[in-house]
Design an enzyme around this catalytic site. Structure first.
Site, mmCIF file in Angstrom:
data_model
loop_
_atom_site.group_PDB
_atom_site.id
_atom_site.type_symbol
_atom_site.label_atom_id
_atom_site.label_comp_id
_atom_site.label_asym_id
_atom_site.label_seq_id
_atom_site.Cartn_x
_atom_site.Cartn_y
_atom_site.Cartn_z
ATOM 1 N N LEU A 24 -18.001 2.248 -1.170
ATOM 2 C CA LEU A 24 -17.481 3.047 0.199
ATOM 3 C C LEU A 24 -16.179 3.745 -0.314
ATOM 4 O O LEU A 24 -15.129 3.058 -0.733
ATOM 5 C CB LEU A 24 -17.302 1.874 1.215
ATOM 6 N N LYS A 82 -5.285 9.839 0.976
ATOM 7 C CA LYS A 82 -6.184 10.771 1.075
ATOM 8 C C LYS A 82 -6.511 11.045 2.408
ATOM 9 O O LYS A 82 -6.177 10.349 3.301
ATOM 10 C CB LYS A 82 -7.508 10.289 0.223
ATOM 11 N N GLY A 89 -3.842 17.032 -9.445
ATOM 12 C CA GLY A 89 -2.855 17.285 -8.664
ATOM 13 C C GLY A 89 -2.038 15.857 -8.693
ATOM 14 O O GLY A 89 -1.890 15.371 -9.699
ATOM 15 N N GLU A 117 -12.975 5.209 1.500
ATOM 16 C CA GLU A 117 -12.576 5.503 3.010
ATOM 17 C C GLU A 117 -12.519 6.951 3.425
ATOM 18 O O GLU A 117 -12.435 7.885 2.773
ATOM 19 C CB GLU A 117 -11.006 5.050 2.797
ATOM 20 N N GLU A 136 -19.655 -2.708 -3.369
ATOM 21 C CA GLU A 136 -19.744 -1.378 -2.481
ATOM 22 C C GLU A 136 -19.181 -0.385 -3.026
ATOM 23 O O GLU A 136 -18.409 -0.307 -3.861
ATOM 24 C CB GLU A 136 -18.616 -2.025 -0.988
ATOM 25 N N GLY A 195 -4.716 7.363 -5.435
ATOM 26 C CA GLY A 195 -4.107 6.234 -4.816
ATOM 27 C C GLY A 195 -5.142 5.540 -4.026
ATOM 28 O O GLY A 195 -6.428 5.174 -4.537
ATOM 29 N N CYS A 197 -8.299 0.687 -4.187
ATOM 30 C CA CYS A 197 -9.283 0.449 -4.887
ATOM 31 C C CYS A 197 -9.007 1.020 -6.415
ATOM 32 O O CYS A 197 -8.849 0.138 -7.426
ATOM 33 C CB CYS A 197 -10.649 0.988 -4.565
HETATM 34 C C1 UDX Z 1 -10.418 -5.224 -0.312
HETATM 35 C C2 UDX Z 1 -10.494 -4.170 -1.523
HETATM 36 O O1 UDX Z 1 -10.058 -3.074 -0.970
HETATM 37 C C3 UDX Z 1 -11.913 -3.766 -1.981
HETATM 38 O O2 UDX Z 1 -11.743 -3.315 -3.282
HETATM 39 C C4 UDX Z 1 -12.847 -5.105 -2.130
HETATM 40 O O3 UDX Z 1 -13.933 -4.805 -2.541
HETATM 41 C C5 UDX Z 1 -12.773 -5.888 -0.973
HETATM 42 O O4 UDX Z 1 -11.463 -6.330 -0.728
HETATM 43 P P1 UDX Z 1 -10.447 -4.207 2.019
HETATM 44 O O5 UDX Z 1 -11.412 -4.348 3.225
HETATM 45 O O6 UDX Z 1 -9.817 -2.908 1.671
HETATM 46 O O7 UDX Z 1 -11.183 -4.423 0.878
HETATM 47 O O8 UDX Z 1 -9.473 -5.455 2.048
HETATM 48 P P2 UDX Z 1 -8.391 -5.529 3.283
HETATM 49 O O9 UDX Z 1 -8.355 -4.305 4.226
HETATM 50 O O10 UDX Z 1 -7.256 -6.312 2.921
HETATM 51 O O11 UDX Z 1 -9.201 -6.524 4.366
HETATM 52 C C6 UDX Z 1 -9.542 -8.075 3.932
HETATM 53 C C7 UDX Z 1 -9.632 -8.943 5.306
HETATM 54 O O12 UDX Z 1 -10.124 -10.028 5.078
HETATM 55 C C8 UDX Z 1 -8.580 -8.828 5.906
HETATM 56 O O13 UDX Z 1 -8.562 -8.633 7.300
HETATM 57 C C9 UDX Z 1 -8.052 -10.368 5.732
HETATM 58 O O14 UDX Z 1 -7.313 -10.901 6.924
HETATM 59 C C10 UDX Z 1 -9.574 -11.056 5.928
HETATM 60 N N1 UDX Z 1 -9.527 -12.247 5.027
HETATM 61 C C11 UDX Z 1 -8.743 -12.507 3.748
HETATM 62 C C12 UDX Z 1 -10.187 -13.330 5.737
HETATM 63 O O15 UDX Z 1 -10.475 -13.275 6.884
HETATM 64 N N2 UDX Z 1 -10.108 -14.660 5.118
HETATM 65 C C13 UDX Z 1 -9.481 -14.813 3.763
HETATM 66 O O16 UDX Z 1 -9.644 -15.762 3.449
HETATM 67 C C14 UDX Z 1 -8.981 -13.756 3.191
HETATM 68 C C1 UDX Z 2 -12.994 4.994 -3.953
HETATM 69 C C2 UDX Z 2 -14.424 5.206 -4.732
HETATM 70 O O1 UDX Z 2 -14.473 6.618 -4.493
HETATM 71 C C3 UDX Z 2 -15.442 4.202 -3.715
HETATM 72 O O2 UDX Z 2 -16.824 4.701 -4.447
HETATM 73 C C4 UDX Z 2 -15.259 2.875 -3.989
HETATM 74 O O3 UDX Z 2 -16.228 2.054 -3.368
HETATM 75 C C5 UDX Z 2 -13.649 2.598 -3.522
HETATM 76 O O4 UDX Z 2 -12.670 3.499 -4.159
HETATM 77 P P1 UDX Z 2 -11.541 5.687 -2.067
HETATM 78 O O5 UDX Z 2 -10.501 4.832 -2.838
HETATM 79 O O6 UDX Z 2 -11.567 5.197 -0.572
HETATM 80 O O7 UDX Z 2 -13.211 5.434 -2.851
HETATM 81 O O8 UDX Z 2 -11.314 7.148 -2.098
HETATM 82 P P2 UDX Z 2 -11.779 8.300 -3.150
HETATM 83 O O9 UDX Z 2 -12.401 9.569 -2.321
HETATM 84 O O10 UDX Z 2 -12.631 8.008 -4.254
HETATM 85 O O11 UDX Z 2 -10.299 8.997 -3.601
HETATM 86 C C6 UDX Z 2 -9.552 7.979 -4.335
HETATM 87 C C7 UDX Z 2 -8.256 8.901 -4.788
HETATM 88 O O12 UDX Z 2 -8.536 9.757 -5.762
HETATM 89 C C8 UDX Z 2 -7.500 9.567 -3.693
HETATM 90 O O13 UDX Z 2 -6.307 9.322 -3.611
HETATM 91 C C9 UDX Z 2 -7.966 11.065 -3.839
HETATM 92 O O14 UDX Z 2 -6.927 11.696 -3.242
HETATM 93 C C10 UDX Z 2 -7.975 11.051 -5.353
HETATM 94 N N1 UDX Z 2 -8.782 12.177 -5.815
HETATM 95 C C11 UDX Z 2 -10.017 12.185 -5.485
HETATM 96 C C12 UDX Z 2 -8.280 13.008 -6.773
HETATM 97 O O15 UDX Z 2 -7.159 12.921 -6.883
HETATM 98 N N2 UDX Z 2 -9.033 14.010 -7.265
HETATM 99 C C13 UDX Z 2 -10.182 14.110 -6.837
HETATM 100 O O16 UDX Z 2 -10.854 15.178 -7.208
HETATM 101 C C14 UDX Z 2 -10.805 13.125 -6.166
#
Ligand code: UDX
Ligand code: UDX
Length: 441
Positions: A152, A319, A252, A154, A150, A256, A259
């Site tokens: 994606l 963010k 800046g 946020e 993915e 964070g 990912c």
């Molecule tokens: C995370 C990471 O951020 C991302 O980089 C990666 O691609 C996928 O895992 P995210 O959706 O943000 O993605 O994770 P999280 O918000 O922690 O959700 C994971 C979900 O899976 C939770 O709701 C957890 O309860 C569930 N889970 C986890 C299950 O249902 N079964 C399991 O065995 C483990």
């Molecule tokens: C990121 C990737 O963009 C996405 O493709 C991947 O699937 C998951 O991780 P995300 O972490 O949701 O997505 O947010 P993103 O918009 O990428 O920002 C990541 C961090 O970088 C944030 O803390 C943001 O504040 C920071 N950022 C982004 C900067 O500091 N400067 C920039 O120019 C852009």
């Protein structure tokens, strides 16, 4: 209509499930966390993601999206099983794939012959091979193992899923790759087919390169702070080059989220596992960590002589557009301020409930103007639009000091300077009033 199971109902799994339903598929979300499952079954979303509530409500109402914890009920009816569970960082930085492998084992207990496994979670190169060994051990015939990472963001995850730049499908056989690609038939985007390992590693490379651009611009910002140049103007100039492009050049507080930090550390571990130094990756991580320290130093300098020194923090989410505080820069800076005995007053439009669970001992205020009351300095940590439109004359009047550390270089320096504020970048440069607002990403 294809039936798809999506294991894991987090940020990734929920967006994946709702968007696959939007593409016309029958989706069953499998979630092990009982409280999260109860929320989903009662029609409530456990996360904030713009546009997800509409898709979620629409497809639940149509009966195209439902949730369970019962693999035995969901998997036998599914042609595809997407693995979207979390892959947290272990202490050594490596990605913890135990949740992924556990979910696969359970799926295989109920899989029908011919099921296609699709790993959506971010996993180290070679995880698909481990999954393939589990398939062989299970004895279930015809199960294909594929990778569909993915991309994606946020806050814009629905658009990133339904209008992506590309769809990546990693498979060891053309038929499996084609079957996965067909799930996305309604999406106007190129499908890039490759090997499973390539798809797995490409996800890390993509995130690490985006993080590198940001750390690079923070390195430039540190030089600007001493050389007397404007990093926002440099971002505009550099980003005007079509080979570079304007996105992800905003200096800046740095990056964070769940990912970038996890994925850069995991890629460093992968490099080390293959005898590679990962020199650039180490530097990218080091520069990013330094930004938080630098912001703390600016704030400590600004309040050092004050009794009962107090700092206001605007923004807690990593963010704008999300309530996610995972590895948010604001939380690190607040932690350092508390350690130094400096009081903190904070606001965020939607992330305060999450932040209060991690940092219960600071002041939280529903009104950003209350954050300013008595503060000796302010940190803009997240560039929520509502902060840019605040009545800064009122903010100035309610503060005790006049320093703002603009952690996202987002504020109107001319307006604030005229009101008597001293606007500092994270690097410590007094931001000058004459330039235009930088290109936002
Ligand atoms: C995370 C990471 O951020 C991302 O980089 C990666 O691609 C996928 O895992 P995210 O959706 O943000 O993605 O994770 P999280 O918000 O922690 O959700 C994971 C979900 O899976 C939770 O709701 C957890 O309860 C569930 N889970 C986890 C299950 O249902 N079964 C399991 O065995 C483990
Ligand atoms: C990121 C990737 O963009 C996405 O493709 C991947 O699937 C998951 O991780 P995300 O972490 O949701 O997505 O947010 P993103 O918009 O990428 O920002 C990541 C961090 O970088 C944030 O803390 C943001 O504040 C920071 N950022 C982004 C900067 O500091 N400067 C920039 O120019 C852009």
């Amino acid at each position: 209509m294809t039936t798809v199971s999506v294991i894991g109902a987090g940020y990734v799994g929920l967006v994946t499930g709702a968007c696959l339903a939007e593409l016309g598929h029958q989706v069953v979300g499998i979630e092990c966390d009982r409280s999260r499952l109860a929320m989903l079954c009662s029609g409530e979303l456990p996360i904030h993601e713009p546009g997800l509530d509409e898709l979620f409500a629409k497809h639940r109402a149509f009966g195209r999206l439902c949730f369970t914890d019962d693999y035995a009920a969901a998997i036998p009816a599914s042609s595809f099983a997407f693995i979207a569970v979390n892959t947290p960082a272990r202490l050594d930085g490596r990605a913890d794939t135990s949740f992924v492998l556990a979910a696969v084992r359970t799926v295989l207990e109920y899989a029908r012959p011919g099921l296609t496994l699709v790993t959506k979670s971010t996993v180290p190169a070679g995880t698909g091979d481990e999954i393939e060994r589990l398939v062989e051990l299970s004895g279930v015939p015809g199960v294909e193992v594929t990778a569909n990472p993915e991309f994606l963001r946020e806050g814009s995850a629905i658009a990133d899923f339904l209008q992506p730049d590309r769809i990546v499908v990693g498979a060891e056989g053309a038929a499996a790759g084609t079957r996965v690609a067909q799930l996305f038939a309604g999406v106007q985007a190129p499908v890039l087919h490759c090997s499973r390992r390539t798809a797995e590693l490409a996800k890390y490379a993509s995130n690490a390169l985006l993080a590198t651009r940001i750390s690079f611009m923070n390195e430039i910002e540190a030089i600007c702070a001493r050389a007397g140049a404007e990093v926002e103007d440099i971002a505009r100039i550099v980003g005007a080059d079509r080979r570079i492009g304007p996105a992800f050049l905003s200096a800046g507080l740095g990056w964070g989220g769940s990912c970038f930090p996890k994925d850069v550390r995991a890629l460093i571990a992968t490099a080390a596992d293959h005898g590679e130094e990962g020199a650039i990756l180490h530097a990218v991580l080091r520069v990013n960590r330094r930004q938080r320290e630098a912001a703390f130093e600016r704030l400590r300098e600004a309040v050092s002589c004050r009794d009962g020194a107090t700092v206001g923090v605007l923004g807690l989410a990593f963010k704008p557009g999300t309530d996610d505080i995972r590895e948010a820069p604001a939380l690190d800076v607040i932690g350092r301020l508390i350690e130094d005995g400096i009081r903190v007053r904070a606001h965020d439009p939607i992330a305060m409930p999450n932040a209060q669970r991690s940092l219960p001992h600071i002041g939280y205020f529903e009104d950003p103007y209350e954050v300013a009351d008595g503060c000796d300095a302010l940190l803009l940590a997240t560039e929520w639009p509502e902060y840019l439109d605040l009545d800064w004359r009122t903010m100035r009047r309610r503060m005790r000091g006049a320093v703002i550390v603009d952690g996202r270089h987002a504020l109107d320096v001319e307006r604030l300077t005229a009101l008597g504020f001293t606007c500092l970048s994270v690097g410590g440069r007094r931001r000058s009033a004459q330039r235009q607002p930088a290109l936002r990403r």
